[in-house]
Write a protein that holds these residues in place. Structure first.
Motif, mmCIF file in Angstrom:
data_model
loop_
_atom_site.group_PDB
_atom_site.id
_atom_site.type_symbol
_atom_site.label_atom_id
_atom_site.label_comp_id
_atom_site.label_asym_id
_atom_site.label_seq_id
_atom_site.Cartn_x
_atom_site.Cartn_y
_atom_site.Cartn_z
ATOM 1 N N TRP A 141 6.259 -5.076 -1.817
ATOM 2 C CA TRP A 141 6.969 -6.195 -1.189
ATOM 3 C C TRP A 141 8.297 -5.698 -0.614
ATOM 4 O O TRP A 141 8.695 -6.097 0.474
ATOM 5 C CB TRP A 141 7.221 -7.302 -2.211
ATOM 6 C CG TRP A 141 6.135 -8.301 -2.375
ATOM 7 C CD1 TRP A 141 6.228 -9.646 -2.181
ATOM 8 C CD2 TRP A 141 4.785 -8.052 -2.783
ATOM 9 N NE1 TRP A 141 5.020 -10.248 -2.442
ATOM 10 C CE2 TRP A 141 4.121 -9.297 -2.814
ATOM 11 C CE3 TRP A 141 4.061 -6.916 -3.130
ATOM 12 C CZ2 TRP A 141 2.772 -9.418 -3.170
ATOM 13 C CZ3 TRP A 141 2.726 -7.031 -3.494
ATOM 14 C CH2 TRP A 141 2.107 -8.264 -3.498
ATOM 15 N N LEU A 142 8.973 -4.826 -1.356
ATOM 16 C CA LEU A 142 10.221 -4.254 -0.867
ATOM 17 C C LEU A 142 9.977 -3.404 0.377
ATOM 18 O O LEU A 142 10.746 -3.457 1.338
ATOM 19 C CB LEU A 142 10.871 -3.415 -1.962
ATOM 20 C CG LEU A 142 12.155 -2.671 -1.576
ATOM 21 C CD1 LEU A 142 13.231 -3.648 -1.126
ATOM 22 C CD2 LEU A 142 12.654 -1.811 -2.728
ATOM 23 N N ALA A 143 8.904 -2.634 0.366
ATOM 24 C CA ALA A 143 8.611 -1.750 1.494
ATOM 25 C C ALA A 143 8.362 -2.546 2.769
ATOM 26 O O ALA A 143 8.878 -2.199 3.843
ATOM 27 C CB ALA A 143 7.416 -0.861 1.161
ATOM 28 N N LEU A 197 3.503 4.398 1.755
ATOM 29 C CA LEU A 197 2.995 4.905 3.029
ATOM 30 C C LEU A 197 2.557 3.791 3.966
ATOM 31 O O LEU A 197 2.799 3.844 5.171
ATOM 32 C CB LEU A 197 1.821 5.862 2.765
ATOM 33 C CG LEU A 197 1.158 6.477 4.006
ATOM 34 C CD1 LEU A 197 2.163 7.302 4.788
ATOM 35 C CD2 LEU A 197 -0.058 7.305 3.599
ATOM 36 N N GLY A 198 1.902 2.768 3.434
ATOM 37 C CA GLY A 198 1.376 1.702 4.291
ATOM 38 C C GLY A 198 2.461 1.023 5.099
ATOM 39 O O GLY A 198 2.322 0.843 6.321
ATOM 40 N N ARG A 248 -4.233 8.326 -2.392
ATOM 41 C CA ARG A 248 -4.161 7.066 -1.650
ATOM 42 C C ARG A 248 -5.544 6.623 -1.181
ATOM 43 O O ARG A 248 -5.824 5.431 -1.099
ATOM 44 C CB ARG A 248 -3.209 7.219 -0.466
ATOM 45 C CG ARG A 248 -1.777 7.518 -0.895
ATOM 46 C CD ARG A 248 -0.834 7.573 0.288
ATOM 47 N NE ARG A 248 0.498 8.005 -0.091
ATOM 48 C CZ ARG A 248 1.437 7.204 -0.594
ATOM 49 N NH1 ARG A 248 1.155 5.928 -0.795
ATOM 50 N NH2 ARG A 248 2.633 7.669 -0.916
ATOM 51 N N ALA A 249 -6.411 7.572 -0.871
ATOM 52 C CA ALA A 249 -7.772 7.220 -0.487
ATOM 53 C C ALA A 249 -8.513 6.557 -1.645
ATOM 54 O O ALA A 249 -9.267 5.598 -1.454
ATOM 55 C CB ALA A 249 -8.516 8.471 -0.028
ATOM 56 N N ASP A 260 0.355 -6.445 6.741
ATOM 57 C CA ASP A 260 0.446 -6.178 5.307
ATOM 58 C C ASP A 260 -0.296 -7.212 4.477
ATOM 59 O O ASP A 260 -0.607 -6.958 3.302
ATOM 60 C CB ASP A 260 1.913 -6.129 4.880
ATOM 61 C CG ASP A 260 2.110 -5.510 3.507
ATOM 62 O OD1 ASP A 260 1.724 -4.334 3.335
ATOM 63 O OD2 ASP A 260 2.612 -6.197 2.601
ATOM 64 N N LEU A 261 -0.595 -8.382 5.053
ATOM 65 C CA LEU A 261 -1.345 -9.399 4.308
ATOM 66 C C LEU A 261 -2.811 -9.022 4.142
ATOM 67 O O LEU A 261 -3.524 -9.654 3.356
ATOM 68 C CB LEU A 261 -1.241 -10.755 5.004
ATOM 69 C CG LEU A 261 0.137 -11.412 5.011
ATOM 70 C CD1 LEU A 261 0.061 -12.790 5.655
ATOM 71 C CD2 LEU A 261 0.693 -11.519 3.602
#
Length: 492
Positions: free
Chosen positions: A213-215, A257-258, A317-318, A418-419
């Motif tokens: 959420w911060l990112a 990363l996202g 991450r994958a 991001d959702l």
């Protein structure tokens, strides 16, 4: 937790000071933004017959009450009424609220999974869900009314930039020292600490729900800073560019990363293209997000290619992405068993095995909405979130939106992307959405019109404006509109 509960209780009194010291648009923005960033997560007051009172609802309800109490003393610019004048947002709001009742009516049966018993929904639940939706939409309604004008939108973006700049120092502290601020101030950690231990450092979250959420908040503030740099002269532009670069550096150190990819992909749009091209690109991205669940349901999303790309970036991450996609498939299959109005709440949308063990985890906001409210609620809620980009793109020739509006649109699109993997919809998301819908409703505002709307006024009766209603404030006989440009006509 005593400190956290105390802060929640005194926050409305802090807001009184904000509403006394600041004009209404700034007070609304500061109340909701500061409440989201600094009030404690997970703590709440659950009183009978009222919505759950927490960091999201207390600032929103308080802001609405203060606005209503001080309505007669307000002489600034605002749109008329509390509901959108255009047909599409009104329709989507209506569907969103009606679908809550239909979800309850189609889920009057209890569910049993081994030893697990999930209760049937009651008429009271329809009231509770509808009330919760109305409270969540308060920032949308406030922003549509009080943050629709270009200078108000610039103020909103500047507020994001300032908040992001201040928050960056807290985030960098946690990058180095580990996420400790919430524990130091409020005495607890709001999420899983293990999820915030990253290779070579930590993922900060400060006072938010999760580091993700911060990112995404930093991604939004980065786009706000660079977009604002295109609304000022050359002397001021360097300041916004410097702040934007600082925020980008902070995000790159936050081990998310996202959100960093989202910011890097959208940043060239903010810097290189004009308002019209920005709107067209935002409209395309918003439509892709809107139809993503349908594409996912029919197998048109290239899942294998996405996983292969992620594997090349980071095997860890994958693996995380594959876990999310697997859960999406399970939850989507479950949702399609009751596709129109969903399963409702209380975990009825989750996947259980024959032993009553929960076998799914909900991450993306879209899958939560589809599972709980079906396609009716999804199309209504995500329609409100995605369609302003499309409507604004079609209305650009008539309304001539500036960089302040397209900047907010890019901020919204970043949050929308991001959702898909996360449930990062917040009151500040609805604040941005409401401001954009209000700007679309307002239509073209020239410099001459803005000066006329801000001149001192003396009431002589209601004056109908080009956006269908009365201008907030008063108007004198010598500056009253005399041509048909101000005649009542349907809004954009």
């Amino acid at each position: 937790m005593v400190v956290g509960n105390t802060v929640l209780i005194i926050w409305p009194f802090v807001m009184v000071i904000l509403f006394v010291k600041l004009d209404r648009p700034k007070a609304i923005t500061a109340s909701l933004l500061l409440g989201y960033l600094f009030l404690p997560e997970t703590l709440y007051f659950d009183l009978p017959m009222v919505p759950t009172l927490n960091k999201h609802t207390i600032p929103a309800i308080s802001a609405l009450l203060f606005v209503l109490i001080s309505a007669k003393r307000f002489t600034g610019k605002s749109l008329p009424g509390w509901l959108p004048k255009a047909f599409l947002p009104r329709l989507l709001l209506t569907i969103l609220l009606i679908s809550a009742f239909l979800t309850v009516m189609t889920n009057r049966d209890p569910l049993v999974f081994g030893p697990v018993f999930l209760q049937a929904l009651r008429p009271y639940d329809a009231f509770s869900v509808t009330l919760g939706l109305l409270v969540s939409l308060i920032p949308f309604l406030l922003a549509r009314k009080f943050l629709a004008f270009p200078e108000q939108q610039r103020m909103l973006m500047l507020s994001f930039v300032i908040a992001g700049f201040v928050y960056s120092f807290l985030a960098l502290f946690e990058v180095r020292m580990s996420p400790q601020l919430n524990f130091m101030i409020y005495g607890f950690f709001p999420h899983s600490f293990e999820q915030h231990i990253r290779p070579g450092g930590f993922r900060p979250l400060v006072f938010l729900h999760h580091g993700l959420w911060l990112a995404i908040f930093f991604s939004v503030t980065i786009l706000a800073a660079f977009s604002l740099s295109r609304t000022v002269n050359a002397n001021e532009r360097a300041k916004y560019l410097a702040v934007g670069l600082w925020l980008l550096l902070t995000l790159s150190l936050s081990n998310s990363l996202g959100a960093l990819v989202i910011a890097v992909v959208l940043l060239p749009i903010a810097l290189l293209f004009g308002p019209r091209t920005q709107l067209y690109l935002c409209a395309v991205l918003a439509l892709i997000i809107l139809v993503y669940p349908a594409l996912r349901a029919v197998g048109m999303v290239p899942v294998d290619a996405i996983l292969s790309w992620a594997e090349g970036v980071s095997p860890y991450r994958a693996q995380s992405l594959e876990f999310r996609l697997t859960n999406e498939e399970q939850l989507l299959s479950r949702a399609l068993e009751r596709p129109f109005f969903g399963w409702g709440g209380f975990g009825r949308n989750m996947v259980f095995d024959e032993f009553g063990v929960e076998r799914s985890i909900t991450d993306g906001h879209w899958i939560i909405v589809v599972g709980e409210g079906g396609w009716a609620r999804y199309l209504a809620e995500f329609g409100l979130l995605c369609m302003p980009a499309v409507v604004a793109a079609f209305a650009y020739h008539k309304s001539r939106f500036g960089f302040e509006t397209t900047g907010l649109m890019l901020m919204l699109v970043a949050n929308l992307i991001d959702l898909i993997p996360n449930a990062s919809i917040t009151p500040v998301t609805w604040l941005v959405v409401g401001s954009i819908w209000g700007r679309i409703e307002l239509g073209r505002v020239s410099e001459v019109e803005e000066k006329q709307l801000t001149r001192p006024k003396i009431r002589t009766g209601p004056v109908y404006t080009r956006f269908g209603g009365t201008v907030a404030g008063k108007i004198s006989p010598d500056n009253a509109p005399t041509n048909d440009r101000y005649a009542r006509r349907p809004s954009a």
